[in-house]
Design a protein around this motif. Structure first.
Motif, PDB file in Angstrom:
ATOM      1  N   MET A   9       0.740  -1.235   0.247  1.00 61.03           N
ATOM      2  CA  MET A   9      -0.152  -0.236   0.302  1.00 61.03           C
ATOM      3  C   MET A   9       0.576   0.852   0.003  1.00 61.03           C
ATOM      4  O   MET A   9       0.207   2.408  -0.498  1.00 61.03           O
ATOM      5  CB  MET A   9      -0.930   0.130   1.448  1.00 61.03           C
ATOM      6  CG  MET A   9      -2.216   1.529   1.360  1.00 61.03           C
ATOM      7  SD  MET A   9      -2.925   1.224  -0.171  1.00 61.03           S
ATOM      8  CE  MET A   9      -4.575   0.385   0.342  1.00 61.03           C
ATOM      9  N   ALA A 170      -2.598   9.265   6.449  1.00 60.45           N
ATOM     10  CA  ALA A 170      -3.808   8.338   5.989  1.00 60.45           C
ATOM     11  C   ALA A 170      -3.545   6.772   6.863  1.00 60.45           C
ATOM     12  O   ALA A 170      -2.326   6.830   7.324  1.00 60.45           O
ATOM     13  CB  ALA A 170      -4.286   7.440   5.078  1.00 60.45           C
ATOM     14  N   ARG A 171      -4.187   6.124   7.445  1.00 63.62           N
ATOM     15  CA  ARG A 171      -3.339   4.757   7.929  1.00 63.62           C
ATOM     16  C   ARG A 171      -4.211   3.888   7.158  1.00 63.62           C
ATOM     17  O   ARG A 171      -5.997   3.312   6.756  1.00 63.62           O
ATOM     18  CB  ARG A 171      -3.692   4.977   9.771  1.00 63.62           C
ATOM     19  CG  ARG A 171      -3.088   3.544   9.890  1.00 63.62           C
ATOM     20  CD  ARG A 171      -3.700   3.782  11.288  1.00 63.62           C
ATOM     21  NE  ARG A 171      -3.161   2.600  12.806  1.00 63.62           N
ATOM     22  CZ  ARG A 171      -3.116   2.182  14.014  1.00 63.62           C
ATOM     23  NH1 ARG A 171      -3.179   3.422  14.474  1.00 63.62           N
ATOM     24  NH2 ARG A 171      -2.693   1.184  14.557  1.00 63.62           N
ATOM     25  N   TYR A 172      -3.540   2.234   6.974  1.00 62.90           N
ATOM     26  CA  TYR A 172      -3.820   1.176   6.848  1.00 62.90           C
ATOM     27  C   TYR A 172      -3.379   0.093   7.501  1.00 62.90           C
ATOM     28  O   TYR A 172      -2.408   0.594   7.572  1.00 62.90           O
ATOM     29  CB  TYR A 172      -3.447   1.100   5.597  1.00 62.90           C
ATOM     30  CG  TYR A 172      -3.747   0.418   4.501  1.00 62.90           C
ATOM     31  CD1 TYR A 172      -4.707  -0.489   4.105  1.00 62.90           C
ATOM     32  CD2 TYR A 172      -2.968  -1.410   4.338  1.00 62.90           C
ATOM     33  CE1 TYR A 172      -5.175  -1.308   2.993  1.00 62.90           C
ATOM     34  CE2 TYR A 172      -2.928  -2.187   3.530  1.00 62.90           C
ATOM     35  CZ  TYR A 172      -4.727  -2.657   3.326  1.00 62.90           C
ATOM     36  OH  TYR A 172      -4.813  -3.986   2.897  1.00 62.90           O
TER      37      TYR A 172
ATOM     38  N   PRO B   6     -12.377   6.829   1.796  1.00 55.66           N
ATOM     39  CA  PRO B   6     -12.245   5.507   2.262  1.00 55.66           C
ATOM     40  C   PRO B   6     -13.189   5.302   1.283  1.00 55.66           C
ATOM     41  O   PRO B   6     -13.529   4.122   0.000  1.00 55.66           O
ATOM     42  CB  PRO B   6     -13.237   5.607   3.186  1.00 55.66           C
ATOM     43  CG  PRO B   6     -12.489   7.034   4.239  1.00 55.66           C
ATOM     44  CD  PRO B   6     -12.150   7.704   3.114  1.00 55.66           C
ATOM     45  N   MET B   9     -11.067   4.279  -1.886  1.00 57.89           N
ATOM     46  CA  MET B   9     -10.037   2.926  -1.610  1.00 57.89           C
ATOM     47  C   MET B   9     -11.493   1.480  -1.287  1.00 57.89           C
ATOM     48  O   MET B   9     -10.971   0.903  -2.139  1.00 57.89           O
ATOM     49  CB  MET B   9      -9.373   2.892  -0.042  1.00 57.89           C
ATOM     50  CG  MET B   9      -8.782   1.226   0.623  1.00 57.89           C
ATOM     51  SD  MET B   9      -7.174   1.658  -0.301  1.00 57.89           S
ATOM     52  CE  MET B   9      -6.042   3.294  -0.024  1.00 57.89           C
ATOM     53  N   ARG B 171      -8.505  -2.521   7.627  1.00 54.95           N
ATOM     54  CA  ARG B 171      -9.623  -0.860   7.801  1.00 54.95           C
ATOM     55  C   ARG B 171      -8.262  -0.156   7.309  1.00 54.95           C
ATOM     56  O   ARG B 171      -6.966   0.204   7.354  1.00 54.95           O
ATOM     57  CB  ARG B 171      -8.673  -0.506   9.027  1.00 54.95           C
ATOM     58  CG  ARG B 171      -9.769   0.425   9.934  1.00 54.95           C
ATOM     59  CD  ARG B 171      -9.497   0.792  11.227  1.00 54.95           C
ATOM     60  NE  ARG B 171     -10.396   2.072  11.962  1.00 54.95           N
ATOM     61  CZ  ARG B 171     -11.165   2.067  13.307  1.00 54.95           C
ATOM     62  NH1 ARG B 171     -11.134   1.551  13.846  1.00 54.95           N
ATOM     63  NH2 ARG B 171     -10.991   3.363  13.522  1.00 54.95           N
ATOM     64  N   TYR B 172      -8.639   2.147   6.952  1.00 54.92           N
ATOM     65  CA  TYR B 172      -8.090   2.487   6.002  1.00 54.92           C
ATOM     66  C   TYR B 172      -8.515   3.707   6.540  1.00 54.92           C
ATOM     67  O   TYR B 172     -10.039   3.451   6.547  1.00 54.92           O
ATOM     68  CB  TYR B 172      -8.016   2.597   4.241  1.00 54.92           C
ATOM     69  CG  TYR B 172      -7.872   3.108   4.003  1.00 54.92           C
ATOM     70  CD1 TYR B 172      -6.496   3.358   3.851  1.00 54.92           C
ATOM     71  CD2 TYR B 172      -8.247   4.323   3.433  1.00 54.92           C
ATOM     72  CE1 TYR B 172      -5.656   4.640   3.024  1.00 54.92           C
ATOM     73  CE2 TYR B 172      -7.803   5.293   3.007  1.00 54.92           C
ATOM     74  CZ  TYR B 172      -6.629   5.639   2.536  1.00 54.92           C
ATOM     75  OH  TYR B 172      -6.397   7.260   1.641  1.00 54.92           O
TER      76      TYR B 172
END
Lengths: 198, 198
Positions: A9, A170-172, B6, B9, B171-172
């Motif tokens: 990602m 952003a976090r994934y 989101p 994504m 999760r994003y």
């Protein structure tokens, strides 16, 4: 598995920020995978700085780049990423498209030699200062080992505290694993037009 | 802004799971954006089920599909997504490539009519049962309003509790916003070969 790993990602999010001829930094060269990715993205007119404190890592990265025929685009720096600010040429500061961090230890290397919270935060702060508007910094964190957990938490706190008018974070990552899996934090430096785009 | 929202994504993660000729479900048709995306992905040989309790939503979705010339691939169902299990043809159960949820209220519609935790969890449970191995369910949660916060937390808890041998949960979302921004949960049903792939 269809969902990309955090490291994959990171490549996708960096890809959108880094143009042909651009400038990039691999803050943790390691085995050179991210360095090679960045060298391909910036093309022959671009340049990449790659930092590592371990000779093994720099040799392996150099070998990987040579095999791919892209070594001349990359400057290998035998230093910790916390000195990133001084090591990037003055003319490149504020013009960097992407900085990538892949924390923890060198895969296949000495597991006691890991990145650490204090120097990682120094380096990340420097990285954000080097970015061009629209540039992206990515950090893959490994909370699965004790020191990595402390470092991951410090990076999350740092990123959460960034001004939302200047940066977007952003976090994934994966959610339902029994172990604490790696996750990605990605920071985008907002451009001048960000107030209009919002 | 370069980082995908989101909802965007969700499209990227669903894209990898849904083949030409596949079967998909839009659990919350709303204004039809996801339904149209799914109808394009499955192509003329595929089919899409789209659920909504509001006539306005189904009319708007139907109009959008007609304009795009893909209405015949889509079955609009005037019912809440909690009855999804019964409404999908028996022969399609266990063969669905993607189910998309976009929670909350109809944009531009009555903001007091929102999805709710209890029915959303029923529907999500049914959705996971309908998926083929390798299939993906996506849920965009909106914790920014009080009922949405409760619902988002319920969905997170549900997903975290899924067996990691059967499902993978990603999760994003954005991290440094003052308001509670929407985020994506994506669940992949693992295939028979998952033990080898791991």
């Amino acid at each position: 598995m269809k969902f990309p790993k955090p490291t994959e990602m990171a490549h996708r999010l960096v890809g959108g920020a880094l143009a042909e001829g651009g400038i990039a930094v691999d803050a943790t060269a390691g085995n050179g995978h991210d360095t090679l990715f960045l060298a391909h993205r910036v093309g022959s007119a671009g340049r990449v700085y790659a930092f590592d404190v371990q000779d093994t890592a720099l040799r392996e990265t150099g070998r990987r780049l040579s095999w791919a025929g892209v070594a001349e685009r990359v400057r290998l720096v035998a230093a910790g990423h916390e000195v990133m600010g001084e090591q990037i040429a003055a003319g490149d500061r504020g013009r960097v498209g992407a900085v990538m961090f892949n924390l923890g230890y060198l895969p296949g290397g000495d597991k006691t030699r890991t990145t650490e919270a204090a120097t990682t935060l120094t380096a990340l702060g420097a990285a954000l200062g080097l970015l061009a508007p629209g540039g992206v910094a990515t950090v893959v964190c490994y909370p699965g080992h004790p020191a990595g957990g402390v470092e991951a938490e410090a990076v999350v706190d740092f990123c959460r505290g960034l001004d939302q008018g200047e940066f977007r974070v952003a976090r994934y990552g994966f959610e339902n694993l029994v172990s604490a899996p790696p996750f990605l934090l990605a920071v985008e430096k907002r451009g001048r037009t960000s107030n209009i785009e919002r």
